[in-house]
Design a protein around this motif. Structure first.
Motif, PDB file in Angstrom:
ATOM      1  N   ARG A  97      -0.332  -2.813  -5.472  1.00  0.00           N
ATOM      2  CA  ARG A  97      -0.683  -1.568  -6.159  1.00  0.00           C
ATOM      3  C   ARG A  97      -2.007  -1.724  -6.909  1.00  0.00           C
ATOM      4  N   ARG A 107      -5.270   3.059  -2.345  1.00  0.00           N
ATOM      5  CA  ARG A 107      -5.104   4.186  -3.269  1.00  0.00           C
ATOM      6  C   ARG A 107      -4.543   5.401  -2.538  1.00  0.00           C
ATOM      7  N   GLU A 108      -5.048   5.608  -1.321  1.00  0.00           N
ATOM      8  CA  GLU A 108      -4.557   6.736  -0.516  1.00  0.00           C
ATOM      9  C   GLU A 108      -3.058   6.556  -0.254  1.00  0.00           C
ATOM     10  N   PHE A 110      -0.758   4.749  -2.043  1.00  0.00           N
ATOM     11  CA  PHE A 110       0.098   4.876  -3.232  1.00  0.00           C
ATOM     12  C   PHE A 110       0.108   6.314  -3.766  1.00  0.00           C
ATOM     13  N   THR A 111      -1.012   7.028  -3.605  1.00  0.00           N
ATOM     14  CA  THR A 111      -1.027   8.444  -3.981  1.00  0.00           C
ATOM     15  C   THR A 111       0.012   9.206  -3.153  1.00  0.00           C
ATOM     16  N   ASP A 114       3.629   8.057  -4.092  1.00  0.00           N
ATOM     17  CA  ASP A 114       4.016   8.661  -5.376  1.00  0.00           C
ATOM     18  C   ASP A 114       4.374  10.132  -5.199  1.00  0.00           C
ATOM     19  N   GLN A 115       3.573  10.825  -4.397  1.00  0.00           N
ATOM     20  CA  GLN A 115       3.819  12.259  -4.213  1.00  0.00           C
ATOM     21  C   GLN A 115       5.150  12.513  -3.519  1.00  0.00           C
ATOM     22  N   ARG A 118       7.860  11.897  -6.197  1.00  0.00           N
ATOM     23  CA  ARG A 118       7.863  12.996  -7.176  1.00  0.00           C
ATOM     24  C   ARG A 118       8.454  14.274  -6.597  1.00  0.00           C
ATOM     25  N   ALA A 144       7.007  13.931 -12.947  1.00  0.00           N
ATOM     26  CA  ALA A 144       5.812  13.149 -13.303  1.00  0.00           C
ATOM     27  C   ALA A 144       6.151  12.103 -14.363  1.00  0.00           C
ATOM     28  N   LEU A 145       6.983  12.466 -15.340  1.00  0.00           N
ATOM     29  CA  LEU A 145       7.371  11.477 -16.359  1.00  0.00           C
ATOM     30  C   LEU A 145       8.193  10.347 -15.722  1.00  0.00           C
ATOM     31  N   GLN A 147       7.847   9.271 -12.742  1.00  0.00           N
ATOM     32  CA  GLN A 147       6.872   8.455 -12.022  1.00  0.00           C
ATOM     33  C   GLN A 147       6.180   7.458 -12.966  1.00  0.00           C
ATOM     34  N   ILE A 148       5.755   7.944 -14.137  1.00  0.00           N
ATOM     35  CA  ILE A 148       5.077   7.086 -15.121  1.00  0.00           C
ATOM     36  C   ILE A 148       6.025   5.988 -15.612  1.00  0.00           C
ATOM     37  N   VAL A 149       7.271   6.375 -15.890  1.00  0.00           N
ATOM     38  CA  VAL A 149       8.249   5.392 -16.372  1.00  0.00           C
ATOM     39  C   VAL A 149       8.540   4.371 -15.272  1.00  0.00           C
ATOM     40  N   VAL A 151       6.445   3.264 -12.746  1.00  0.00           N
ATOM     41  CA  VAL A 151       5.372   2.261 -12.630  1.00  0.00           C
ATOM     42  C   VAL A 151       5.277   1.435 -13.914  1.00  0.00           C
TER      43      VAL A 151
ATOM     44  N   THR B 159      -4.449   3.449 -10.107  1.00  0.00           N
ATOM     45  CA  THR B 159      -3.981   3.129  -8.751  1.00  0.00           C
ATOM     46  C   THR B 159      -3.601   4.359  -7.938  1.00  0.00           C
ATOM     47  N   SER B 160      -3.828   5.557  -8.494  1.00  0.00           N
ATOM     48  CA  SER B 160      -3.468   6.760  -7.755  1.00  0.00           C
ATOM     49  C   SER B 160      -4.503   7.848  -8.012  1.00  0.00           C
ATOM     50  N   GLY B 169       3.219  14.584 -16.799  1.00  0.00           N
ATOM     51  CA  GLY B 169       4.146  13.629 -17.409  1.00  0.00           C
ATOM     52  C   GLY B 169       4.064  13.681 -18.927  1.00  0.00           C
TER      53      GLY B 169
END
Lengths: 185, 185
Positions: A97, A107-108, A110-111, A114-115, A118, A144-145, A147-149, A151, B159-160, B169
């Motif tokens: 990552r 980056r492409e 993991f974006t 992640d999407q 989410r 989104a929260l 996702q942040i938690v 990572v 990273t995203s 978030g």
């Protein structure tokens, strides 16, 4: 893919070579060397394979109650890299990552990954609101929260010796979700 | 230390060499080469310097209301690496943090630096409870969740490409804190 997983767990990202992946590979190594020019090419294929697996597992969750499913997601988030996963794999995944900081292809990936996650969580939140078990929150913001938690727990677990953070942080996250997400009984 | 900062921003961790730090160094380079055997030794000294700076800034916060201070911490957490910091520095910092996955010295440093930040946040929460602006939450658990969200935003940002995650978030994190931490007016 098993060979890549094993080699990643054993060597981490920075010490990994196609040769070392080849060493874990029971069949023709020449096939592997023929197919991939760089370890990053191979690793991106490996990540893609994992995402496909994840996408395949998700429809099984479509049924059932949204609050149980969210509880399961919280469990997995905080257990990630602990018991169900190999801790060396979690280390390697964070290293991969981190490559995304200066590599467009990572980056492409993991974006996109992640999407997907989410979108799935937002869908679960939306179902919960329809089922009447969740309050009227914004599904996108809630996802989104998460996702942040997610990572955050991954990074924290492999870069700090302080195990209390995850246990204590989870206790507060649970309370926050109870206060804001769950409908009061 | 300025030279190390500039060199880190320019080259990131993996492409950094003592030579390249020396290039940013206006004075005697031989002094630098004499003093440090490896770039990691120098970088650990640099991190230590940053932690001292942070510790020096913290007492200024002791006065004032705890809810304003917590709002400021949330602002800084979600802005980190955006406007006030150099985004290249945030990238480099995540790379340094990722080294902690397999380097004892980095892990020891980040464990200690995390503990300092958590202690400060727990202290703020405790003050807020005494001031009557926060509900009776566990200060340690609340600080631990802040820690997870902080490393999560840092990792996510570099990273995203999905900028919405941090904005969305944060909206949900604010709601959670309002629901669980702030005393209803």
């Amino acid at each position: 893919m098993k060979a890549t997983y094993d080699a990643l767990c054993k060597h981490g990202y920075s010490d990994l070579t196609i040769q070392r992946i080849g060493n874990e590979f029971p069949k023709s190594k020449s096939l592997l060397y023929h197919h991939y020019d760089s370890k990053d090419e191979l690793l991106l294929d490996f990540l893609e394979f994992m995402l496909d697996e994840l996408e395949g597992q998700m429809p099984a969750y479509r049924d059932g109650s949204a609050d149980e499913h969210i509880a399961d997601i919280v469990d997995r988030t905080f257990a990630f890299g602990n018991t169900e996963n190999n801790p060396h794999f979690t280390q390697a995944l964070l290293e991969l990552r981190t490559q995304a900081a200066h590599d467009e292809d990572y980056r492409e990936y993991f974006t996109r990954s992640d999407q997907f996650v989410r979108k799935h969580i937002a869908h679960t939140i939306r179902s919960g609101i329809e089922q009447g078990v969740f309050q009227e929150v914004d599904p996108q913001e809630t996802a989104a929260l998460f996702q942040i938690v997610f990572v955050g727990t991954m990074t924290q677990r492999v870069t700090s010796d302080d195990d209390d953070v995850l246990r204590e942080g989870r206790a507060m996250f649970d309370q926050c979700l109870r206060a804001r997400l769950l409908r009061p009984e």
